[in-house]
Design a protein around this motif. Structure first.
Motif, PDB file in Angstrom:
ATOM      1  N   LYS A   7      44.805 101.170  93.969  1.00 35.43           N
ATOM      2  CA  LYS A   7      45.774 100.098  94.129  1.00 35.43           C
ATOM      3  C   LYS A   7      47.076 100.562  94.775  1.00 35.43           C
ATOM      4  O   LYS A   7      47.763  99.791  95.387  1.00 35.43           O
ATOM      5  N   ASP A   8      47.417 101.826  94.629  1.00 35.22           N
ATOM      6  CA  ASP A   8      48.641 102.317  95.246  1.00 35.22           C
ATOM      7  C   ASP A   8      48.371 102.899  96.631  1.00 35.22           C
ATOM      8  O   ASP A   8      49.159 103.645  97.168  1.00 35.22           O
ATOM      9  N   ASN A   9      47.220 102.537  97.209  1.00 38.89           N
ATOM     10  CA  ASN A   9      46.827 102.929  98.561  1.00 38.89           C
ATOM     11  C   ASN A   9      46.575 104.417  98.739  1.00 38.89           C
ATOM     12  O   ASN A   9      46.559 104.919  99.848  1.00 38.89           O
ATOM     13  N   GLN A  10      46.362 105.134  97.657  1.00 38.50           N
ATOM     14  CA  GLN A  10      45.965 106.527  97.771  1.00 38.50           C
ATOM     15  C   GLN A  10      44.445 106.568  97.860  1.00 38.50           C
ATOM     16  O   GLN A  10      43.753 105.738  97.291  1.00 38.50           O
ATOM     17  N   THR A  11      43.937 107.521  98.584  1.00 35.18           N
ATOM     18  CA  THR A  11      42.492 107.660  98.687  1.00 35.18           C
ATOM     19  C   THR A  11      42.080 108.947  97.992  1.00 35.18           C
ATOM     20  O   THR A  11      42.647 109.991  98.220  1.00 35.18           O
ATOM     21  N   SER A  12      41.074 108.836  97.129  1.00 32.06           N
ATOM     22  CA  SER A  12      40.565 109.981  96.390  1.00 32.06           C
ATOM     23  C   SER A  12      39.056 110.002  96.500  1.00 32.06           C
ATOM     24  O   SER A  12      38.424 108.980  96.705  1.00 32.06           O
ATOM     25  N   THR A  13      38.495 111.167  96.333  1.00 33.67           N
ATOM     26  CA  THR A  13      37.058 111.314  96.302  1.00 33.67           C
ATOM     27  C   THR A  13      36.622 111.425  94.862  1.00 33.67           C
ATOM     28  O   THR A  13      37.142 112.252  94.115  1.00 33.67           O
ATOM     29  N   ILE A  14      35.667 110.611  94.456  1.00 27.39           N
ATOM     30  CA  ILE A  14      35.132 110.694  93.103  1.00 27.39           C
ATOM     31  C   ILE A  14      34.096 111.809  93.073  1.00 27.39           C
ATOM     32  O   ILE A  14      33.150 111.803  93.859  1.00 27.39           O
ATOM     33  N   TYR A  15      34.292 112.754  92.161  1.00 23.68           N
ATOM     34  CA  TYR A  15      33.360 113.859  92.029  1.00 23.68           C
ATOM     35  C   TYR A  15      32.415 113.703  90.855  1.00 23.68           C
ATOM     36  O   TYR A  15      31.290 114.185  90.891  1.00 23.68           O
ATOM     37  N   GLU A  16      32.872 113.031  89.808  1.00 25.77           N
ATOM     38  CA  GLU A  16      32.040 112.913  88.624  1.00 25.77           C
ATOM     39  C   GLU A  16      32.463 111.701  87.807  1.00 25.77           C
ATOM     40  O   GLU A  16      33.644 111.386  87.710  1.00 25.77           O
ATOM     41  N   VAL A  17      31.467 111.033  87.220  1.00 30.88           N
ATOM     42  CA  VAL A  17      31.700 109.938  86.296  1.00 30.88           C
ATOM     43  C   VAL A  17      30.931 110.297  85.032  1.00 30.88           C
ATOM     44  O   VAL A  17      29.735 110.611  85.099  1.00 30.88           O
ATOM     45  N   ILE A  18      31.630 110.271  83.885  1.00 32.96           N
ATOM     46  CA  ILE A  18      31.017 110.720  82.635  1.00 32.96           C
ATOM     47  C   ILE A  18      31.211 109.668  81.551  1.00 32.96           C
ATOM     48  O   ILE A  18      32.334 109.256  81.274  1.00 32.96           O
ATOM     49  N   PHE A  19      30.114 109.262  80.939  1.00 31.31           N
ATOM     50  CA  PHE A  19      30.157 108.443  79.732  1.00 31.31           C
ATOM     51  C   PHE A  19      29.713 109.339  78.601  1.00 31.31           C
ATOM     52  O   PHE A  19      28.649 109.964  78.664  1.00 31.31           O
ATOM     53  N   ASN A  20      30.525 109.437  77.568  1.00 34.77           N
ATOM     54  CA  ASN A  20      30.194 110.287  76.435  1.00 34.77           C
ATOM     55  C   ASN A  20      30.339 109.475  75.155  1.00 34.77           C
ATOM     56  O   ASN A  20      31.375 108.855  74.927  1.00 34.77           O
ATOM     57  N   ALA A  21      29.294 109.491  74.324  1.00 37.15           N
ATOM     58  CA  ALA A  21      29.325 108.795  73.041  1.00 37.15           C
ATOM     59  C   ALA A  21      28.727 109.725  71.993  1.00 37.15           C
ATOM     60  O   ALA A  21      27.666 110.316  72.211  1.00 37.15           O
ATOM     61  N   GLN A  22      29.428 109.851  70.858  1.00 38.48           N
ATOM     62  CA  GLN A  22      28.910 110.736  69.820  1.00 38.48           C
ATOM     63  C   GLN A  22      29.466 110.378  68.457  1.00 38.48           C
ATOM     64  O   GLN A  22      30.483 109.716  68.337  1.00 38.48           O
ATOM     65  N   SER A  23      28.746 110.820  67.452  1.00 31.30           N
ATOM     66  CA  SER A  23      29.185 110.744  66.065  1.00 31.30           C
ATOM     67  C   SER A  23      28.638 111.988  65.390  1.00 31.30           C
ATOM     68  O   SER A  23      28.133 112.888  66.058  1.00 31.30           O
ATOM     69  N   ARG A  24      28.710 112.029  64.074  1.00 26.99           N
ATOM     70  CA  ARG A  24      28.206 113.218  63.384  1.00 26.99           C
ATOM     71  C   ARG A  24      26.724 113.452  63.625  1.00 26.99           C
ATOM     72  O   ARG A  24      26.288 114.582  63.688  1.00 26.99           O
ATOM     73  N   GLY A  25      25.942 112.377  63.783  1.00 31.22           N
ATOM     74  CA  GLY A  25      24.505 112.554  63.894  1.00 31.22           C
ATOM     75  C   GLY A  25      23.893 112.112  65.203  1.00 31.22           C
ATOM     76  O   GLY A  25      22.680 112.136  65.345  1.00 31.22           O
ATOM     77  N   ALA A  26      24.700 111.694  66.153  1.00 35.88           N
ATOM     78  CA  ALA A  26      24.137 111.182  67.403  1.00 35.88           C
ATOM     79  C   ALA A  26      24.988 111.607  68.594  1.00 35.88           C
ATOM     80  O   ALA A  26      26.183 111.824  68.463  1.00 35.88           O
ATOM     81  N   LEU A  27      24.330 111.698  69.741  1.00 39.36           N
ATOM     82  CA  LEU A  27      24.999 112.076  70.981  1.00 39.36           C
ATOM     83  C   LEU A  27      24.321 111.363  72.136  1.00 39.36           C
ATOM     84  O   LEU A  27      23.097 111.295  72.202  1.00 39.36           O
ATOM     85  N   GLU A  28      25.124 110.828  73.034  1.00 41.42           N
ATOM     86  CA  GLU A  28      24.629 110.285  74.296  1.00 41.42           C
ATOM     87  C   GLU A  28      25.652 110.657  75.364  1.00 41.42           C
ATOM     88  O   GLU A  28      26.820 110.307  75.249  1.00 41.42           O
ATOM     89  N   ASN A  29      25.201 111.388  76.366  1.00 42.82           N
ATOM     90  CA  ASN A  29      26.070 111.801  77.454  1.00 42.82           C
ATOM     91  C   ASN A  29      25.376 111.457  78.763  1.00 42.82           C
ATOM     92  O   ASN A  29      24.239 111.853  78.986  1.00 42.82           O
ATOM     93  N   ILE A  30      26.086 110.707  79.608  1.00 38.93           N
ATOM     94  CA  ILE A  30      25.567 110.355  80.929  1.00 38.93           C
ATOM     95  C   ILE A  30      26.589 110.844  81.947  1.00 38.93           C
ATOM     96  O   ILE A  30      27.751 110.458  81.891  1.00 38.93           O
ATOM     97  N   SER A  31      26.136 111.691  82.841  1.00 38.21           N
ATOM     98  CA  SER A  31      27.031 112.284  83.832  1.00 38.21           C
ATOM     99  C   SER A  31      26.467 112.043  85.229  1.00 38.21           C
ATOM    100  O   SER A  31      25.302 112.335  85.491  1.00 38.21           O
TER     101      SER A  31
END
Length: 126
Positions: A7-31
């Motif tokens: 929105k501020d007219n800067q241009t960037s390259t996206i290198y990685e998108v990470i979704f991370n979800a966890q609790s004591r007994g579960a984990l889901e990581n999407i990279s």
């Protein structure tokens, strides 16, 4: 991976998108790096290639965000406080910076992030 105009007219390259979800007994990581999705949980790790069209679809959704304010987006619920949902976050890494959301319930992401997370989950199940 791709150039997006912020929105501020800067241009960037996206290198990685990470979704991370966890609790004591579960984990889901999407990279997502380049055109590869890596899905991890406590039992498995899977890697998938995604198409250029899918990448463009994801980047179009990300382009609608103001990455500088992603950390200010509030979670719509707080079930994670009682272990009724996984603690989740979304991180977008560009050539210049890393932007991480506030923690939210994995099954109820903020509306601003929901389409991105749903799309990442779809990619990881292909």
């Amino acid at each position: 991976m791709s150039c997006i105009s912020q929105k501020d007219n800067q241009t960037s390259t996206i290198y990685e998108v990470i979704f991370n979800a966890q609790s004591r007994g579960a984990l889901e990581n999407i990279s997502l790096t380049n055109n590869t999705i890596t899905y991890k949980n406590y039992n498995t790790t899977k890697t998938y290639k995604i198409s250029k069209n899918n990448l463009e679809q994801l980047f179009n959704l990300i382009q609608k965000l103001d990455l500088k304010t992603i950390s200010e987006i509030q979670a719509p619920s707080n079930k994670r406080a009682t272990d009724a949902a996984l603690h989740a976050s979304l991180t977008i890494k560009t050539s210049n910076e890393s932007f991480t959301s506030n923690v939210f319930d994995d099954d109820n992401p903020p509306s601003e992030l929901k389409d991105i997370i749903d799309l990442l989950k779809t990619f990881s199940q292909e």
